[in-house]
Enzyme design. Structure first.
Site, PDB file in Angstrom:
ATOM      1  N   ASP A  64       9.879   5.470 -10.409  1.00 49.89           N
ATOM      2  CA  ASP A  64       9.480   6.117 -11.666  1.00 49.89           C
ATOM      3  C   ASP A  64      10.246   7.407 -11.921  1.00 49.89           C
ATOM      4  O   ASP A  64      10.537   7.759 -13.064  1.00 49.89           O
ATOM      5  CB  ASP A  64       7.976   6.394 -11.653  1.00 49.89           C
ATOM      6  CG  ASP A  64       7.157   5.146 -11.955  1.00 49.89           C
ATOM      7  OD1 ASP A  64       7.764   4.072 -12.166  1.00 49.89           O
ATOM      8  OD2 ASP A  64       5.911   5.234 -11.974  1.00 49.89           O
ATOM      9  N   LYS A  93      -0.886  -4.144  -3.050  1.00 49.54           N
ATOM     10  CA  LYS A  93      -2.170  -3.538  -2.656  1.00 49.54           C
ATOM     11  C   LYS A  93      -2.195  -2.112  -3.176  1.00 49.54           C
ATOM     12  O   LYS A  93      -1.578  -1.209  -2.611  1.00 49.54           O
ATOM     13  CB  LYS A  93      -2.375  -3.541  -1.148  1.00 49.54           C
ATOM     14  CG  LYS A  93      -3.741  -2.961  -0.754  1.00 49.54           C
ATOM     15  CD  LYS A  93      -3.887  -2.805   0.739  1.00 49.54           C
ATOM     16  CE  LYS A  93      -5.262  -2.231   1.077  1.00 49.54           C
ATOM     17  NZ  LYS A  93      -5.450  -0.848   0.604  1.00 49.54           N
ATOM     18  N   SER A 135       0.817  -1.215   0.000  1.00 52.77           N
ATOM     19  CA  SER A 135       0.000   0.000   0.000  1.00 52.77           C
ATOM     20  C   SER A 135       0.854   1.269   0.000  1.00 52.77           C
ATOM     21  O   SER A 135       1.512   1.578  -0.985  1.00 52.77           O
ATOM     22  CB  SER A 135      -0.946  -0.041   1.207  1.00 52.77           C
ATOM     23  OG  SER A 135      -1.919   0.955   1.134  1.00 52.77           O
TER      24      SER A 135
END
Length: 473
Positions: A313, A327, A302
């Site tokens: 990224d 998740k 999460s």
């Protein structure tokens, strides 16, 4: 409890339908006029439910079991369960009140994050410094019984409710652990759970920060940790998100913003576009620019995946370890008229590049997959036998550290007890016991932790390269 008489059922049904129609009547007329067919279908489905309810009310043999509140709650719970989403669930009024206690105040518990995996109640991670942590509960343990009651038919909320309780009271859990043929019985004493989410240390000339979970205060704690390691003049940073089950979205965004000064941190996409959002970095936040390695594993979930995905990224740091939990969903808690609540998955997280990690997880960077070796069958047997004795517990009493001589003495004691364990596995068990007894100390032992070793090697290599480039200039 008072029962609804059958003669009033027509009134109840009429009220439900009229209320349903009024909702549509006062909504956007143009939009819903195009939805007539869908409305008719919903009304037919509601009629099927109310007819089933009527039959149960009027014909079920044991009238003592006909409680309208229980029937409706069961219907709602069954409806949500049919979605096959362990994060979407129903909370009766009592559990809903407990949720407020958990989020707004303190509560008695044992300090674990749990979830449903493969239809089994599974420990995602114990919280450092809590009874579960000190008692030896491990990430990945399956909780088979709580106080002698099997958990296979328990909902997640039921299990949480039973595990919580008055501070000072006892709870017994039976856990199944990989490599162990028999369940492990663990008795724990509940206490007030106050979680310090960020801990830090240094190793060689590098900073080390571990985030146990994400709360509203995590970014503030991180700022304190970053200032402390900056004062130690470290040259690189290891951010450890292993076994971090997540937490609040705002905490993940704020932590990410300590390393990213521009661009998207995370986005959420919902069916209702008004609930979709793109969260961007605040350029006014003080940014840490040390060379960075992030450690993750299969229990990083999460919010911790949001941070790792953002850093990956933006190419702000290197992700090392194993694939994360996966998740990537957002839950919204909705209130129902009787004080109950439903936690409903309403959106998905997406990393800055648009990747969804839900059910997939986040992969380490190329060439950065580093697993932790599993124990041999001999070591698993030896660990079980060691845990059934007082040899280790007596040995570490009063200790906060150990030397090679200490390790040799412990190995001799273990061997005298007829227990076969490799030196490396015994040292790992010793460190784990010291951590549980001294939760204010972080034990960083690179030769026992291949992922940590990889992070250190990467940062040292980067620092050597920077020094070489500076010399050339």
């Amino acid at each position: 409890m008072k029962k609804y008489p059958y003669k009033n059922f027509g009134f109840i049904f009429s009220t439900v339908i009229i209320s349903f129609l009024l909702v549509f009547q006062f909504s956007d007329h143009t939009y819903y006029s195009a939805e007539t067919e869908k409305l008719d279908k919903v009304l037919k489905e509601l009629h099927i439910f109310t007819e089933a309810y009527r039959i149960v009310q009027s014909e079920y043999a044991d009238t003592t079991k006909i409680d309208p509140n229980t029937l409706i709650a069961g219907a709602i719970e069954g409806m949500l369960k049919s979605l096959g989403d362990p994060h979407t669930h129903y909370m009766p009024p009592k559990d809903a009140r407990e949720l407020l206690t958990q989020t707004d105040g303190e509560f008695g518990g044992i300090g674990i994050h749990i979830g449903i995996e493969n239809e089994r109640l599974t420990v995602i991670a114990p919280v450092e410094g809590t009874p579960a942590w000190r008692g030896g509960v491990e990430a990945g343990d399956i909780i088979a019984k709580i106080n002698g009651v099997a958990t296979d038919t328990m909902s997640l909320d039921d299990a949480v409710s039973i595990l919580r309780g008055q501070p000072g009271s006892a709870v017994a859990i039976s856990v199944e652990r990989y490599g162990y043929s028999e369940p492990i019985e663990i008795k724990l004493i509940r206490e007030i759970i106050k979680v310090q989410t960020v801990r830090y240390s240094t190793i060689e000339n590098l900073g080390y920060i571990r985030i146990a979970q994400f709360s509203e205060r995590t970014a503030e704690e991180l700022d304190e940790a970053l200032e402390a390691i900056s004062n130690a003049h470290v040259k690189g940073l290891i951010l450890d998100l292993r076994n971090d089950p997540g937490g609040v979205l705002s905490g993940a965004i704020a932590v990410s913003n300590r390393f990213i000064d521009s661009g998207t941190i995370v986005s959420t996409m919902a069916r209702d576009t008004r609930q979709s959002a793109v969260y961007k970095a605040n350029p006014l936040i003080k940014i840490n620019r040390l060379p960075l390695v992030v450690l993750v594993n299969s229990y990083s979930a999460s919010a911790s995946e949001i941070v790792a995905g953002c850093i990956q990224d933006h190419k702000r740091g290197i992700i090392v370890g194993t694939k994360t939990y996966g998740k990537g969903s957002v839950q919204t808690v909705e209130n129902l008229p009787d004080g109950s609540k439903i936690a409903l998955t309403t959106a998905r997280y997406f990393t800055p590049s648009g990747r969804s990690i839900h059910g997939i997880g986040l992969q380490p960077d190329s060439g950065m997959f580093v697993d932790i070796p599993i124990f041999s069958d001999t070591d698993l047997k030896g660990l079980k036998e060691l845990n059934e004795t007082d040899v280790l517990r007596d040995f570490v009493r009063g200790k906060t550290s150990y030397t090679q001589d200490d390790l040799d003495k412990l190995a001799s004691l273990v061997k005298s007890a007829g227990i076969a364990l490799s030196k490396e596995t015994l040292e790992k068990r010793l460190v784990a016991e010291l951590e549980r007894r001294n939760d204010n100390i972080i034990y960083l032992i690179p030769h026992l932790d291949p992922q940590l070793t990889k992070a250190i090697d990467l940062l040292k290599a980067a620092l050597r390269l920077d020094a070489h480039e500076s010399t050339r200039k």
